[in-house]
Write an enzyme that holds these catalytic residues in place. Sequence first.
Site: not given
Length: 383
Positions: A125, A157, A183, A255, A279
């Site tokens: 992440s 992100y 994402t 994603k 998610h």
Amino acid sequence: MLNTSDFSSHLSRVQASEQAINSSGKLHAAADYLPLAQAHLAPELWAYLAQGDSGRNQQALERFCIMPRPLRQLQSGHTSLTLFGQRFEHPFLLAPIAYQRLFHNDGEIGTALAAGAQGAGLVVSSLASQALEDIALAMRQSDGRHSGGTSPCFQLYWQGNRERTLTLLRRAEEAGYAAVMFTVDAPVKVVSLQLPDGIRAVNLSAYGEKSGERETEGEPRLRSSSVFQTWMAKAPNWEDVAWLRRQTELPLLIKGLLHPNDAEQAVSLGCDGIVVSNHGERVLRGAPTSLASLPAIVKTVNGRVPILFDSGIRCGRDAFVALAFGATAVMVGRPYVAGLVCGGALGVAHVIRLLRDELELTMALAGCAELRDINHECINDMN
Ligand code: FNR
């Protein structure tokens, strides 16, 4: 940075995982870990982990029967596959999960050691609580199968603008990440967890550290009615996806798509993979289950790029159903975090091993020697 002695001690613990955890006698299935994690975790951390999960994704997967097909020759069976140039032992990837030191001191490094040791894919992440470089190194070094080891994928992100996003992307490239998973389904998200001291998104610039953002998963905490002028003004759009595509030579996956037209647009912009995901039900209340969205996306993409699936996978049988609907591989989120809670790197390694064993067992009973044998004819929705 990770030093060699830390690494060796972590690694020897991961290698001892199966005996250590099996000797507890209580954990026979990947799904056994989540209730145990609930018992171990402080209530506010369990609430953060479980948030959104109404069980709809799991129920959608469980609705399908798998047809037994005995008497086939399966002794050369295996679950391995090649994804984005890397060989994996099985089709389970560990989904990107923020702030893993909340759950165990081993954190993302523990998860990476387990993924490497168990031949799983790993997606790290943007909101990792340990350095990207250390996590990638841990995964490569614990992969005993071949020199060099397997590299993780980096989950990106959007960082509010192109410049900051590019800085983060370059850092992941320099750390040797093998692919980028962008994402896109969480530009606005309400999370109530207050991060404890010492746990933060260490790889983000000051932007990511600003007050109000630390305690959220992807984006700042929602405080006023000005969704459009504040958070959506900083959210990425399709032009940013096209821009991102031009910035990197790494495989780029998107994603969080559930609509076939969005999957088509991603492929037409040159993306290399789609992740069908809601998610884990953490973002849009009432979004379709991932499984309900999968067939239309598989049809539209029509084999042009791999399709990863996540949300609701709790056992090897669930993975079989997603693969039968056309997914190339699956990601798991909460189940491996439960392993991390219960046993650090050891627990994650054991969850991966159990998932793999469960998938192999299901394949054997369904008469499938390889992943490519798993198709729609293997399942039906009549109970
Ligand atoms: C997530 N997820 C997530 N996704 C992402 O792209 N970046 C992130 O930082 C996070 N962080 C995160 C934290 C926690 C606590 C959870 C539970 C989930 C979503 C995750 O990658 C994945 O899509 C879901 O967890 C899949 O559903 P299951 O397997 O948990 O049901």
